[in-house]
Enzyme design. Sequence first.
Site, PDB file in Angstrom:
ATOM      1  CB  SER A 106      -5.283 -12.178   2.539  1.00 23.55           C
ATOM      2  OG  SER A 106      -6.595 -12.664   2.717  1.00 23.55           O
ATOM      3  CG  ASP A 108     -16.461 -10.184  -4.645  1.00 16.18           C
ATOM      4  OD1 ASP A 108     -15.739 -10.099  -3.620  1.00 16.18           O
ATOM      5  OD2 ASP A 108     -16.047 -10.660  -5.716  1.00 16.18           O
ATOM      6  CG  ASP A 109     -15.356 -11.070   0.615  1.00 24.80           C
ATOM      7  OD1 ASP A 109     -15.666  -9.858   0.654  1.00 24.80           O
ATOM      8  OD2 ASP A 109     -14.262 -11.489   1.028  1.00 24.80           O
ATOM      9  CG  ASP A 120      -9.370  -5.662 -11.637  1.00 21.30           C
ATOM     10  OD1 ASP A 120      -9.175  -5.645 -12.856  1.00 21.30           O
ATOM     11  OD2 ASP A 120      -8.475  -5.400 -10.811  1.00 21.30           O
ATOM     12  CG  ASP A 180      -5.884  -2.295   3.633  1.00 17.74           C
ATOM     13  OD1 ASP A 180      -4.776  -2.253   3.062  1.00 17.74           O
ATOM     14  OD2 ASP A 180      -6.390  -3.357   4.040  1.00 17.74           O
ATOM     15  CG  HIS A 193     -10.882  -2.739  -9.243  1.00 19.92           C
ATOM     16  ND1 HIS A 193     -11.589  -3.826  -8.767  1.00 19.92           N
ATOM     17  CD2 HIS A 193     -11.793  -2.019  -9.975  1.00 19.92           C
ATOM     18  CE1 HIS A 193     -12.823  -3.781  -9.199  1.00 19.92           C
ATOM     19  NE2 HIS A 193     -12.992  -2.691  -9.912  1.00 19.92           N
ATOM     20  NE  ARG A 232     -14.244 -14.160  -2.870  1.00 20.96           N
ATOM     21  CZ  ARG A 232     -13.529 -13.139  -2.416  1.00 20.96           C
ATOM     22  NH1 ARG A 232     -13.852 -11.905  -2.778  1.00 20.96           N
ATOM     23  NH2 ARG A 232     -12.502 -13.331  -1.615  1.00 20.96           N
TER      24      ARG A 232
END
Length: 437
Positions: free
Chosen positions: A312, A203-204, A133, A281, A181, A106
Amino acid sequence: MRLKRRYLITVIVGCFVSWNLLTYYMLTSKQPIKEPQTVKDQQQIETKLSQLEREITNQLKNNEDLLKDLKHLKNDISSATSPPPELHEDIPKDDVLPILMFACNRVTVSRSLDQLLKYRPSAEKFPIIVTQDCGHQPTATVIKQYVEKHGVKHIQQPDLREISLPWPQRKFVGYYKIARHYKWALNQIFLAFNYSAVIIVEDDLDISPDFYEYFSATYPLLKEDPHLWCVSAWNDNGKANLVSDEPELLYRSDFFPGLGWMIERSLWLELGPKWPETFWDDWMRHPGQRQGRECIRPEICRTSTFGKKGVSNGLFYEKHLKYIKLNEKSVPFTKIDLSYLKKETYDKNFVKKVYDAPLMTVTEVVLAAKPELPAARVQYNNKNDFKAAAKKLGIMDDYKAGVPRSAYRGVVSFVFRGRRIYLAPPQTWKAYDPTWS
């Protein structure tokens, strides 16, 4: 460290060269083959030639494999021995809270980095490390600008090999790469850089103005309380219509939220060696990993996500994630007494508050009955009860290893049309049922 690295690489290269010289000698020193005298001699020669061809083919393959291993080892050594960001002499290493941002492809990583830099009170206490990554060069170019201008550190996952999966699982390959990662990057933070704790973001994510204040104030609690294993900036039921206008409210939670979270080195030393290949997670939410430990989470989120597209494929984003409220009011958490969050004190007060609240049905709550009550309790007795009530009240209705999102002792606390609601099991509740899903 550099001498050791050079020595190790020299030894490996030396072994590689020696092996090839030995192979060459063995192949060229064979006795010359005589002209075939009979059909039998010709067959023997052909057999030997075929055997020699197979040996050469195998050796070439072994050489290719050795070169690949050498390349990966060189990259791993280079990354692992890369020094951490420089620290100010006046700040003890144990008090430094690095921000580890996970990035991939991104270019909008700049949006998250701009906010981290905008609100950061100290570069020494909160060094920023971006771990990337994918090997996506446009994203790497963006990150490089922050390295040069702001001293952000950029590390890159060296293992970019494709992951082979059987057909039914191929759609999940992205999750396998993410887990790989995470393991590599957290090993860098805790084993190579030797930090005591880390704040993990992606990063979002947008962050609130008091993001750093929140983690600074809760870090001592994380260190001191053995029943805590994380601090999270996220509330899974943090939509604007489900939270109060009280940004100072903090809770204990049995549910691991993620999306801006802090852990200590000791936890990684426990989890790292058994880290899963995928879905890390959900794996952390299993009883075998959680072991009854809890997280601190806020009433109003200190992070929100703008990452609609990802592995996702935007799952939950349009329906849920884009409605999460990001806190805009700075709270001076480091000047507030947070001792009420210590387990013994918190549990006593929490149980009393929940079960002293008047009991109401879901229908009564939806119809705004008894408007004079500032808080009410809605009871569920089984999984289906919970799901039915959650859907009517607009909160997340799923379980992970038997734990509802944001729950503590089975209780989910939220606001419905201005009234505090506790969706709670009977007071005789003892433990979660991991079969509930």
